[in-house]
Design a protein around this motif. Structure first.
Motif, PDB file in Angstrom:
ATOM      1  N   GLU A   1      59.293  63.001  93.666  1.00  0.00           N
ATOM      2  CA  GLU A   1      59.637  61.642  94.096  1.00  0.00           C
ATOM      3  C   GLU A   1      58.807  61.221  95.304  1.00  0.00           C
ATOM      4  O   GLU A   1      58.352  60.080  95.407  1.00  0.00           O
ATOM      5  CB  GLU A   1      61.128  61.575  94.435  1.00  0.00           C
ATOM      6  CG  GLU A   1      62.025  61.806  93.225  1.00  0.00           C
ATOM      7  CD  GLU A   1      63.485  61.892  93.613  1.00  0.00           C
ATOM      8  OE1 GLU A   1      63.763  61.848  94.848  1.00  0.00           O
ATOM      9  OE2 GLU A   1      64.349  62.028  92.719  1.00  0.00           O
ATOM     10  N   ARG A   2      58.642  62.148  96.242  1.00  0.00           N
ATOM     11  CA  ARG A   2      57.897  61.795  97.437  1.00  0.00           C
ATOM     12  C   ARG A   2      56.402  61.734  97.201  1.00  0.00           C
ATOM     13  O   ARG A   2      55.673  61.104  97.968  1.00  0.00           O
ATOM     14  CB  ARG A   2      58.210  62.815  98.541  1.00  0.00           C
ATOM     15  CG  ARG A   2      59.658  62.754  99.000  1.00  0.00           C
ATOM     16  CD  ARG A   2      59.918  63.725 100.100  1.00  0.00           C
ATOM     17  NE  ARG A   2      61.326  63.699 100.521  1.00  0.00           N
ATOM     18  CZ  ARG A   2      61.834  64.418 101.502  1.00  0.00           C
ATOM     19  NH1 ARG A   2      61.038  65.232 102.177  1.00  0.00           N
ATOM     20  NH2 ARG A   2      63.115  64.319 101.812  1.00  0.00           N
ATOM     21  N   SER A   3      55.938  62.378  96.140  1.00  0.00           N
ATOM     22  CA  SER A   3      54.507  62.363  95.839  1.00  0.00           C
ATOM     23  C   SER A   3      54.026  60.952  95.547  1.00  0.00           C
ATOM     24  O   SER A   3      52.947  60.545  95.979  1.00  0.00           O
ATOM     25  CB  SER A   3      54.219  63.292  94.659  1.00  0.00           C
ATOM     26  OG  SER A   3      52.859  63.273  94.328  1.00  0.00           O
ATOM     27  N   ALA A   4      54.870  60.177  94.787  1.00  0.00           N
ATOM     28  CA  ALA A   4      54.490  58.793  94.476  1.00  0.00           C
ATOM     29  C   ALA A   4      54.406  57.962  95.749  1.00  0.00           C
ATOM     30  O   ALA A   4      53.480  57.153  95.926  1.00  0.00           O
ATOM     31  CB  ALA A   4      55.504  58.191  93.506  1.00  0.00           C
ATOM     32  N   LEU A   5      55.392  58.178  96.660  1.00  0.00           N
ATOM     33  CA  LEU A   5      55.355  57.433  97.920  1.00  0.00           C
ATOM     34  C   LEU A   5      54.141  57.810  98.759  1.00  0.00           C
ATOM     35  O   LEU A   5      53.508  56.970  99.401  1.00  0.00           O
ATOM     36  CB  LEU A   5      56.635  57.720  98.714  1.00  0.00           C
ATOM     37  CG  LEU A   5      57.956  57.266  98.058  1.00  0.00           C
ATOM     38  CD1 LEU A   5      59.144  57.731  98.909  1.00  0.00           C
ATOM     39  CD2 LEU A   5      57.973  55.759  97.889  1.00  0.00           C
ATOM     40  N   LEU A   6      53.765  59.072  98.718  1.00  0.00           N
ATOM     41  CA  LEU A   6      52.616  59.520  99.489  1.00  0.00           C
ATOM     42  C   LEU A   6      51.306  58.929  98.961  1.00  0.00           C
ATOM     43  O   LEU A   6      50.385  58.639  99.726  1.00  0.00           O
ATOM     44  CB  LEU A   6      52.531  61.056  99.470  1.00  0.00           C
ATOM     45  CG  LEU A   6      53.584  61.791 100.327  1.00  0.00           C
ATOM     46  CD1 LEU A   6      53.477  63.300 100.123  1.00  0.00           C
ATOM     47  CD2 LEU A   6      53.397  61.450 101.790  1.00  0.00           C
ATOM     48  N   ASN A   7      51.233  58.748  97.651  1.00  0.00           N
ATOM     49  CA  ASN A   7      50.000  58.202  97.081  1.00  0.00           C
ATOM     50  C   ASN A   7      49.759  56.781  97.582  1.00  0.00           C
ATOM     51  O   ASN A   7      48.643  56.408  97.964  1.00  0.00           O
ATOM     52  CB  ASN A   7      50.076  58.214  95.552  1.00  0.00           C
ATOM     53  CG  ASN A   7      49.931  59.622  95.003  1.00  0.00           C
ATOM     54  OD1 ASN A   7      49.285  60.454  95.615  1.00  0.00           O
ATOM     55  ND2 ASN A   7      50.553  59.869  93.851  1.00  0.00           N
ATOM     56  N   SER A   8      50.846  55.960  97.544  1.00  0.00           N
ATOM     57  CA  SER A   8      50.687  54.585  98.024  1.00  0.00           C
ATOM     58  C   SER A   8      50.387  54.562  99.532  1.00  0.00           C
ATOM     59  O   SER A   8      49.571  53.770 100.011  1.00  0.00           O
ATOM     60  CB  SER A   8      51.953  53.785  97.725  1.00  0.00           C
ATOM     61  OG  SER A   8      53.075  54.372  98.373  1.00  0.00           O
TER      62      SER A   8
END
Length: 547
Positions: free
Chosen positions: A342-349
């Motif tokens: 879940e946090r990976s998507a936030l980190l990408n943005s």
């Protein structure tokens, strides 16, 4: 960008494996360490227990021997004082001696385990064996009897008989007044001496003897009677006493290889499901020969079983804790893995925004570098100025250090000059001389008095010669100081003589009215020394203080 996301997703999926694999390896290593340390601790406790048990057994054996010697001594005293036995020995009446001695032997055998009672003639010929009355007339050459004959005193010690058995023998010369009636000998078989060891639970005993010192023909009937291991059981050793019918195979193999000269006095073996600690104790022989040893076998199966149970319980507890820990980590890592996705998507943005911000900061950094280049020149100039100041500071410190060294040299020279200005000379035993050269101020007068009084005490001087030949002038203060020196010397029991008084100094003493009652004036140093030597010869010598 898509490839990077794929790699990150695969890494997230492998988080559980990357954490659990090292955890399992660490738990295995920890279990191995626990087993090793527990075993080593048990081995250390076992070795310490073996050492303590061996020392305790040796002490029991030593005490048992001492106690039996005391018992033999007490019984021997009673036998020597028996008038019936003494009268029978004087009359050389063997029947009367046996009639009195037989019930006496039965009594002391029942009370103290005494198995042998002998009466020997003065020439060491056996007059009566109370325990074997049919055998008499042979000459006895045992060490204990020979020692009693040589010294005329009681003799005691373990001696080996033809059967290989050891007997604790106590022999005393038997006298009636000044007449030597013969010798009385009491004996107690060694297995009875060591009987106290059999009272310890789980302990078996055996006496092992070198076959070279055993008569097989005499031993075999006794072996059949007491069910001892056969003669061929061991190549070089035979058992003359044993509480077990057969020695364990592993111990027999060790004794077959090494005989009585085993490398380790205590070995641990397994036999018939039991764990035995076997210890060999040397049996003291009056001939100083190592012909036999006492084998003590302790059953420590319970201790070994308890240690194994403790180790198994510890391993089981460790396995249970490890399993619970593994399950907990498995669940927690699953949750962490989902949170990471879940946090990976936030980190990408966030990363994309961060890259734009980084670009802007790079532009600002280049501008900052240009400004820093301008300030670098100014900083370099300031650094050079600081270097020059540091160089000057180092030079000042070097100059200060050189000055301190010069001051120390001057101080040492001052001390040396002060010591040289007070040349106190040992003219002879109990005679000191001090030549005063140059003016005498307050400091020098103080040093002169302290040094002179210290030397008077050190050498126990009785005369001190003050030579003032080199004194240029004198005033009231200097004269008073010399008078104080003389009075202080007189208080320490030392006579003061002043030599080399010039006419000028003599007039000054008279003019100033200085009291010279404590000072004997003489013309020269030579006359002063002659006077002291004459006084020393006439006076009694002073006793030297004890050191």
């Amino acid at each position: 960008m898509e490839d990077r996301k794929t790699v990150r997703a695969n890494a997230d999926q492998n988080v559980r494996l990357r954490v659990l694999a090292p955890l399992v390896l660490a738990l295995v290593l920890l279990l191995t360490f626990y087993v090793a340390t527990t075993y080593n601790a048990f081995a250390s406790r076992r070795d310490e227990a073996i050492r303590q048990a061996t020392e305790h057994t040796a002490e029991l054996l030593r005490r048992a021997t001492i106690d039996n010697i005391e018992i033999l001594s007490s019984l021997m005293s009673a036998i020597q004082r028996d008038p019936v036995l003494e009268d029978a020995m004087i009359r050389q009446d063997r029947e009367a001696l046996l009639e009195r001695g037989a019930p006496l032997l039965q009594e002391i055998e029942a009370r103290a385990g005494i198995t042998h009672l002998y009466f020997h003639a003065p020439d060491r010929v056996s007059f009566l064996r109370v325990h074997e009355p049919a055998r008499f007339g042979d000459t006895i050459s045992r060490v204990t009897l020979l020692e009693a004959e040589r010294t005329g005193q009681p003799s005691v010690g373990n001696e080996q008989g033809p059967l290989g058995t050891y007997t604790l023998r106590y022999v005393v010369p038997w006298r009636s007044g000044d007449r030597l009636l013969g010798y009385i000998e009491l004996g107690k078989e060694f297995e009875h001496v060591a009987a106290s060891l059999r009272e310890v639970p789980g302990v078996d005993l055996a006496i092992l003897v070198d076959k070279r010192y055993v008569s097989r023909e005499l031993w075999e009937p006794t072996a059949r009677k007491h069910r001892l291991p056969p003669w061929e059981a061991l190549p070089s050793i035979v058992s003359v006493f044993s509480t077990v019918q057969a020695l364990p195979d592993e111990l027999s193999a060790t004794l077959s290889r090494r005989g009585l000269a085993v490398d380790e006095p205590t070995v641990t073996i397994r036999a018939d499901g039991r764990v035995l600690e076997c210890t060999l104790f040397p049996i003291d022989d009056v001939r100083a020969l190592e012909t036999a040893k006492l084998l003590v076998m302790r059953d420590v199966t319970g201790v070994a079983t308890a240690a194994r149970a403790q180790l198994v319980a510890g391993c089981a507890a460790f396995a249970g804790v490890s399993t619970g820990l593994f399950a907990m980590f498995y669940v927690l890592l699953g949750r962490i893995q989902r949170a990471l996705r879940e946090r990976s998507a936030l980190l990408n943005s966030a990363k994309e925004g961060l890259e734009r911000e980084i670009e802007e900061r790079n532009v600002a950094q280049r501008e900052l570098e240009a400004a820093l280049g301008t300030s670098a020149a100014a900083s370099q100039a300031k650094t050079e100025s600081l270097a020059q100041r540091e160089e000057a500071l180092r030079e000042l410190r070097a100059a200060k250090l050189d000055l301190e060294q010069q001051l120390q040299t001057i101080e040492r020279q001052r001390i040396t000059i002060r010591e040289l200005s007070l040349p106190i000379v040992d003219v002879w035993d109990e005679i000191l001389a001090l030549s005063i050269v140059g003016p005498v101020d307050a400091a020098r007068a103080t040093d002169m008095m302290e040094g002179l009084l210290r030397r008077i005490v050190e050498v126990q001087a009785r005369w001190i010669i003050l030579d003032v030949t080199g004194l240029p002038a004198i005033d009231e203060e200097v004269a008073a100081r010399l008078a104080r020196v003389a009075r202080a010397a007189r208080l320490l029991g030392c006579s003061c003589i002043m030599t080399g008084i010039s006419p000028h100094i003599a007039r000054m003493f008279i003019t100033l009215g200085v009291e010279l009652d404590d000072i004997r004036p003489l013309r020269s140093l030579k006359e002063g020394i002659r006077h002291c030597m004459s006084a020393r010869q006439a006076a009694p010598l002073r006793s030297t203080p004890a050191t």
